[in-house]
Design a protein around this motif. Structure first.
Motif, short mmCIF file in Angstrom:
data_model
loop_
_atom_site.label_atom_id
_atom_site.label_comp_id
_atom_site.label_asym_id
_atom_site.label_seq_id
_atom_site.Cartn_x
_atom_site.Cartn_y
_atom_site.Cartn_z
N ASP A 1 1.07 -6.10 21.29
CA ASP A 1 1.68 -7.03 20.35
C ASP A 1 2.90 -6.44 19.65
O ASP A 1 3.62 -7.16 18.97
N GLY A 2 3.12 -5.15 19.83
CA GLY A 2 4.27 -4.52 19.20
C GLY A 2 4.01 -3.04 18.98
O GLY A 2 3.09 -2.46 19.54
N VAL A 3 4.84 -2.45 18.13
CA VAL A 3 4.78 -1.01 17.86
C VAL A 3 4.46 -0.81 16.38
O VAL A 3 5.03 -1.46 15.51
N LEU A 4 3.52 0.10 16.11
CA LEU A 4 3.21 0.51 14.74
C LEU A 4 3.89 1.83 14.45
O LEU A 4 3.81 2.76 15.25
N SER A 5 4.53 1.92 13.32
CA SER A 5 5.19 3.17 12.96
C SER A 5 4.21 4.13 12.32
O SER A 5 3.55 3.80 11.35
N ALA A 6 4.14 5.32 12.89
CA ALA A 6 3.47 6.43 12.22
C ALA A 6 4.60 7.33 11.73
O ALA A 6 4.76 8.47 12.13
N GLY A 7 5.44 6.75 10.86
CA GLY A 7 6.64 7.43 10.39
C GLY A 7 7.27 6.65 9.26
O GLY A 7 6.64 6.42 8.24
N VAL A 8 8.48 6.17 9.50
CA VAL A 8 9.24 5.55 8.41
C VAL A 8 9.34 4.04 8.52
O VAL A 8 10.04 3.40 7.73
N LEU B 1 -0.14 3.22 1.23
CA LEU B 1 -0.42 3.45 2.65
C LEU B 1 -0.15 4.92 2.91
O LEU B 1 1.00 5.36 2.91
N GLU B 2 -1.22 5.68 3.12
CA GLU B 2 -1.13 7.13 3.16
C GLU B 2 -0.93 7.66 4.58
O GLU B 2 -1.50 7.14 5.54
N SER B 3 -0.13 8.71 4.68
CA SER B 3 0.04 9.44 5.93
C SER B 3 -0.98 10.57 5.99
O SER B 3 -1.23 11.25 4.99
N LEU B 4 -1.57 10.79 7.15
CA LEU B 4 -2.50 11.91 7.33
C LEU B 4 -1.76 13.22 7.53
O LEU B 4 -2.25 14.27 7.16
N ASN B 5 -0.57 13.15 8.10
CA ASN B 5 0.26 14.33 8.28
C ASN B 5 1.05 14.57 6.99
O ASN B 5 1.87 13.74 6.59
N PRO B 6 0.81 15.69 6.31
CA PRO B 6 1.45 15.93 5.01
C PRO B 6 2.97 16.05 5.07
O PRO B 6 3.64 16.01 4.04
N GLU B 7 3.51 16.16 6.26
CA GLU B 7 4.97 16.25 6.40
C GLU B 7 5.65 14.89 6.24
O GLU B 7 6.88 14.82 6.17
N TYR B 8 4.87 13.83 6.20
CA TYR B 8 5.43 12.49 6.10
C TYR B 8 5.05 11.86 4.77
O TYR B 8 3.94 12.05 4.27
N PRO B 9 5.94 11.05 4.18
CA PRO B 9 5.67 10.44 2.87
C PRO B 9 4.68 9.28 2.98
O PRO B 9 4.50 8.68 4.05
N ASN B 10 4.05 8.96 1.87
CA ASN B 10 3.22 7.76 1.78
C ASN B 10 4.11 6.55 1.51
O ASN B 10 5.26 6.68 1.07
N ILE B 11 3.58 5.37 1.73
CA ILE B 11 4.30 4.13 1.46
C ILE B 11 3.64 3.45 0.28
O ILE B 11 2.46 3.06 0.35
N ASN B 12 4.35 3.30 -0.81
CA ASN B 12 3.84 2.62 -1.99
C ASN B 12 4.17 1.13 -1.91
O ASN B 12 5.32 0.75 -1.66
N VAL B 13 3.18 0.30 -2.14
CA VAL B 13 3.36 -1.15 -2.06
C VAL B 13 3.26 -1.74 -3.47
O VAL B 13 2.26 -1.50 -4.18
N TYR B 14 4.28 -2.51 -3.86
CA TYR B 14 4.34 -3.06 -5.21
C TYR B 14 4.12 -4.58 -5.19
O TYR B 14 4.14 -5.21 -4.12
N GLU B 15 3.91 -5.15 -6.38
CA GLU B 15 3.57 -6.57 -6.47
C GLU B 15 4.60 -7.48 -5.85
O GLU B 15 4.27 -8.52 -5.27
#
Length: 239
Positions: free
Chosen positions: A126-133, A213-227
């Motif tokens: 169905d598409g590609v999921l980013s494990a990155g940015v 939305l947290e990354s398991l690899n500490p080298e990558y940032p988390n994604i904060n979701v706001y209202e």
């Protein structure tokens, strides 16, 4: 010499032999399909109580379930014991039958072994999921074909290919994963989510007011979701 654990391969073997689905085994064990799927794909190891239950379901023993068994050697041993109890004329009958079986096999009357491609199926992603940015996913892209190892899950809503390394070591770049829609989502689940048109593979962390939305690899940032962000959780991801 240390034996290699092949629990996932043995569970897959017994499912095929018993014509049982992942869902049916999960129901017998009180487990979800994603849990059983992770066992089969050697992502997780079943607990001792689950291994014990499967020995009864599959009518096998714990050693065979965990490490496999050399069935040929066992059969030869059993046959030898039977032969020693037979009279000479009956021993000759057994030998004649076995010799004829060997000749048929040598003549090519054997079942073909499966080729590597028989272990995989092609499905539409169905598409590609980013494990990155971030990876743009608006639902208008045409699907593309990917190869996945059999057996396929009995229930899933999406198929995605991963792009990036933020969820390593558990999910790797170019790996194909499945996602299943749920009515509710819990902290700690690995989810496919869209935030402002970008699709992510991340671990969910929500305290009721904010969502991360947290990354398991500490080298990558988390994604904060706001209202005021436009977001949607597509489903729980499993391999």
């Amino acid at each position: 010499m240390t034996q290699k654990l092949i629990v996932g391969d043995m569970i897959r073997y017994y499912l095929q032999q018993n014509k049982m689905t992942i869902k049916e085994l999960g129901l017998k064990l009180g487990k979800g399909e994603s849990t059983v799927s992770k066992w089969i794909n050697n992502k997780n190891m079943p607990m001792a109580k689950d291994l014990s239950a499967m020995t009864h379901i599959f009518n096998t023993d714990i050693q065979t379930l965990m490490y496999g068994a050399n069935e040929t050697d066992e059969l030869i041993t059993k046959t030898g014991k039977v032969m020693r109890t037979l009279t000479p004329d009956r021993q000759q009958n057994v030998y004649t039958y076995a010799d004829n079986q060997l000749k048929e096999q040598q003549a090519g009357n054997v079942i073909a072994m499966p080729t590597p491609d028989d272990n995989f199926a092609e499905v539409s992603a169905d598409g590609v999921l980013s494990a990155g940015v971030g990876e743009w996913l608006d639902g208008t892209d045409s699907g593309f074909m990917v190869k996945v190892k059999k057996p396929l899950p009995d229930s899933y809503d999406y198929v995605f290919q991963i792009n990036g390394h933020s969820m390593e070591p558990y999910f790797k770049d170019k790996q194909v994963v499945f996602a299943e829609e749920h009515e509710e989502y819990r902290n700690g689940q690995i989810v496919a989510a869209i935030v402002d048109g970008n699709a992510y593979l991340k671990r969910l962390d929500c305290d009721g007011e904010t969502m991360t939305l947290e990354s398991l690899n500490p080298e990558y940032p988390n994604i904060n979701v706001y209202e005021d962000d436009d977001y949607k959780i597509l489903g729980v991801v499993f391999a």
